[in-house]
Design a protein around this motif. Structure first.
Motif, short mmCIF file in Angstrom:
data_model
loop_
_atom_site.label_atom_id
_atom_site.label_comp_id
_atom_site.label_asym_id
_atom_site.label_seq_id
_atom_site.Cartn_x
_atom_site.Cartn_y
_atom_site.Cartn_z
N ARG A 52 -13.03 -3.74 2.40
CA ARG A 52 -13.93 -4.71 3.05
C ARG A 52 -14.20 -5.89 2.11
NH1 ARG A 52 -18.04 -1.60 3.86
NH2 ARG A 52 -17.22 -0.76 5.81
N ALA A 53 -14.43 -5.59 0.84
CA ALA A 53 -14.68 -6.67 -0.13
C ALA A 53 -13.46 -7.58 -0.25
CB ALA A 53 -15.05 -6.07 -1.48
N LEU A 54 -12.27 -6.98 -0.33
CA LEU A 54 -11.05 -7.78 -0.44
C LEU A 54 -10.84 -8.63 0.80
CD1 LEU A 54 -8.58 -8.31 -2.28
CD2 LEU A 54 -7.41 -6.45 -1.08
N GLY A 55 -11.14 -8.07 1.95
CA GLY A 55 -10.95 -8.81 3.20
C GLY A 55 -11.91 -9.95 3.38
N ALA A 74 -4.65 -2.70 -3.64
CA ALA A 74 -4.90 -4.10 -3.29
C ALA A 74 -3.64 -4.77 -2.75
CB ALA A 74 -5.42 -4.84 -4.51
N VAL A 75 -2.50 -4.55 -3.41
CA VAL A 75 -1.25 -5.14 -2.94
C VAL A 75 -0.90 -4.62 -1.55
CG1 VAL A 75 1.24 -5.33 -3.37
CG2 VAL A 75 -0.37 -5.52 -5.27
N ARG A 80 -0.02 -5.49 4.17
CA ARG A 80 -0.05 -5.00 5.55
C ARG A 80 -0.82 -5.92 6.49
NH1 ARG A 80 -0.30 1.63 4.89
NH2 ARG A 80 1.59 1.76 3.65
N HIS A 81 -1.62 -6.79 5.91
CA HIS A 81 -2.29 -7.79 6.74
C HIS A 81 -1.67 -9.16 6.59
CE1 HIS A 81 -5.40 -5.23 8.38
NE2 HIS A 81 -5.43 -4.63 7.21
N ARG A 82 -0.44 -9.18 6.01
CA ARG A 82 0.35 -10.40 5.89
C ARG A 82 -0.43 -11.51 5.19
NH1 ARG A 82 2.83 -6.48 6.67
NH2 ARG A 82 4.27 -6.08 8.40
#
Length: 283
Positions: A52-55, A74-75, A80-82
């Motif tokens: 969630r934080a990364l997004g 993280a990678v 996966r979300h391009r």
């Protein structure tokens, strides 16, 4: 390589395992980063909050403080979300970080944090398989014996149409499995068909001891097949190409620091310059 200014805004995501492993190194890294840039620090309690934080990073440059698994997580999420191509990652290794160090990330909290502030973006190739898994550094078949966390494969949930559920649905599939105390049995010879760009390197009639695949440079993977030796050491078979397909009966493989499988067929394709990692500036 592109260099960064220390005035960049940073999103510092501190993996929970790092806080438990070496809280002092985490504190040092956080202090160095905060002294050199505008930072927002996130302390996720688990993989879902990590995702969630990364997004929600916005325009901030993400910095992961954690071990190799945190870097791969993280990678994987960004891929996966391009979003991987447009997001340069930075890392301060805390815990097991052989993978990160092999990529050029400095060992030690101070040196790594300074590289985040003053380093340069280096673009790297990536192996992507037909289940959307990623390999940053090395792929090995069969998987070497380990005594570690569960090596069950990651299963990807179908993509949700609404943005706010994207990271939530994916991260459940990336949550760590319970640790298994029993070691994975030592693998014996395998019968595998290995194809590189459609050409057969070894077929099912020839037992092999090991297969290794590494992303090289300029979108080319380096493949080495070691046939079973019945006397004198067999000469390894080598090939290079953009696509590697392995077929066999229920084989497992090691991708970076994790074990996946069993599968009967898997194809890996090299993505040239697919992701970026901040490393010490040259010179």
């Amino acid at each position: 390589m592109a260099t960064f200014a220390t005035s960049d805004q940073l999103l510092v995501i501190i993996d929970p395992a790092a806080r438990h492993t070496d809280g002092e190194s985490v504190r040092i890294a956080k202090d160095v980063l905060s002294a050199g840039a505008t930072t927002k620090v996130c302390l996720p309690d688990g993989p879902e909050e990590f995702a969630r934080a990364l997004g929600r990073r916005g325009s901030r440059r993400p910095v992961v403080i954690g071990d190799d698994r945190a870097l791969v997580r993280a990678v994987t999420l960004l891929h996966r979300h391009r979003e991987l191509a447009g997001c340069a990652l930075s890392m301060v290794p805390v815990g097991e970080a052989a993978l990160a160090e092999s990529l050029g990330v400095p060992a030690g909290a101070v040196a790594a944090a300074r590289a985040v502030l003053d380093g340069a973006e280096r673009r790297l190739d990536l192996l992507v398989d037909d289940s959307d898994g990623v390999v940053l550094t090395a792929l090995g078949i069969p998987a070497a014996p380990v005594r570690t966390a569960s090596a069950e494969p990651v299963t990807v949930a179908p993509e949700r149409p609404r943005l706010r559920t994207r990271y939530r649905s994916l991260v459940r599939t990336l949550a760590p499995r319970p640790t298994r105390l029993a070691a994975v049995p030592a693998p014996g010879p395998s019968r595998l068909r290995v194809e590189v760009d459609g050409d057969t390197v070894v077929d099912l009639d020839q037992p092999v001891e090991a297969v290794s695949v590494t992303p090289g440079s300029r979108g080319i993977a380096e493949v080495e097949v070691r046939p079973l030796s019945l006397g004198a050491e067999a000469t390894p078979l080598r090939a290079s190409g953009r696509s590697v397909t392995v077929v066999g009966a229920d084989f497992r493989y090691r991708a970076d620091a994790a074990v996946a499988g069993p599968v009967r067929r898997r194809t890996w394709t090299v993505r040239e310059d697919a992701w970026a990692l901040t490393l010490p500036a040259p010179g």
